[in-house]
Enzyme design. Structure first.
Site, short mmCIF file in Angstrom:
data_model
loop_
_atom_site.label_atom_id
_atom_site.label_comp_id
_atom_site.label_asym_id
_atom_site.label_seq_id
_atom_site.Cartn_x
_atom_site.Cartn_y
_atom_site.Cartn_z
N ASP A 187 -4.44 0.54 -6.63
CA ASP A 187 -3.42 0.39 -7.83
C ASP A 187 -1.94 0.77 -7.03
OD1 ASP A 187 -3.56 2.93 -7.36
OD2 ASP A 187 -3.90 3.49 -9.56
N ASP B 287 1.29 3.06 -6.80
CA ASP B 287 1.71 4.45 -7.12
C ASP B 287 2.50 4.73 -8.31
OD1 ASP B 287 1.13 7.13 -6.42
OD2 ASP B 287 3.23 6.97 -5.61
#
Length: 300
Positions: free
Chosen positions: A213, A215
């Site tokens: 994903d 940050d």
């Protein structure tokens, strides 16, 4: 322990799912003790197409051990004692760049180490050594992994900087934005001091950073659901297994030491005079540095 310049033995450090590779045979779990403490788990030995392999669950089976409590020295020392010559390190990371979306694999060539609570060297008082980490991963291994990624159509970037944070908490928004200004590509919690210790142990090391994903710098980060992250994790694990399987044949034919110098990293690293070396520490370093601490052969 395999001879330093003998046939390669490929080690894989990563999550348990990486080890479920079709075609992996003769598997067995063995306890390998280290003078630096206990590694994260038993080691799983096996063969893939006749190539010897050794697997280590970085956090232990069931993911029992948090990043800051990993015994990195014992893990690398145990792999060295098991005969491993090259390490494929597979780990989940967050992205610090818009153009590195979830599902991308970054083949890391640099690190910025912001960890603060870890033993970072095998050496110490009584036996001092300084090893170069200018290029902390093996370019030969990285090229082999890149070829395998291309063959499998895995989205990837060759080269990139991995920011290593201490954890276990994730970064603050201010930290995430700071790391972006430093030119970092991904952020994670595990690849240092792992890579540095592998270099001290004269083992080739490649880092495969699998993006799960973005940050927290990303404005849409908070909208990402746990289900979405888990979905990417599972997809990455599938691709990771395929990548390891496709990479192994590319590493099987090496003859002699690594052309990048990984297996001679200690040639000029030891500073302490032999007469002043701590015998206890020297005995602990039999696997890591035994090659350069052995007395020279008789000229006869």
């Amino acid at each position: 322990m395999a001879h330093q310049h003998g046939s390669p033995v490929i080690g894989v450090i990563g999550g348990s799912g990486i080890y479920d590779i079709p075609g992996l045979t003769n598997t067995r779990w063995e306890t390998v003790h280290s003078p630096f403490g206990e590694p994260s788990d038993k080691l799983m030995f096996g063969e893939l197409g006749g190539q010897a392999m050794v697997f280590l669950p970085r956090h232990g089976r069931g993911h029992r051990i948090p990043p800051s409590e990993l015994n990195f020295r014992a893990n690398i020392d145990a792999l060295k004692r098991a005969g491993v010559t090259e390490i494929l390190s597979v780990s989940a990371v967050g992205s610090l760049r818009e153009d590195l979306p979830p599902g991308t694999f970054v083949l890391v060539d640099q690190f910025i180490d912001r960890s603060v609570a870890r033993a970072k060297s095998f050496f110490g008082t009584g036996l001092v050594a300084h090893v170069s980490l200018a290029h902390p991963t093996c370019g030969r291994l990285r090229a082999a992994v890149a070829e395998a990624c291309a063959e499998l159509d895995i989205p990837h970037q060759v080269g990139g900087t991995y920011l290593v944070m201490e954890g276990p908490q994730f970064s603050t928004l201010a930290e995430s934005n700071l790391y972006r200004t430093w030119g970092c590509d991904v952020i994670g919690m595990t690849n240092m001091p792992e890579a540095g210790l592998a270099r001290e142990a004269e083992m080739c090391y490649a880092s495969v950073a699998m993006v799960t994903d973005y940050d927290c710098w990303h404005p849409d980060h908070d909208n990402v659901t746990v289900e979405a992250v888990v979905k990417v994790l599972l997809e990455n694990a599938d691709k990771g297994r395929s990548l390891v399987k496709a990479t192994v044949p590319r590493l099987a034919d090496r003859a002699g030491p690594c052309e990048k110098g990984c297996q001679t990293a200690l040639d000029f690293a030891l500073i302490t005079h032999p007469d002043a070396r701590d015998r206890t520490l020297a005995s602990q370093l039999d696997a890591v540095a035994g090659r350069v601490m052995q007395p020279p052969p008789d000229p006869a």
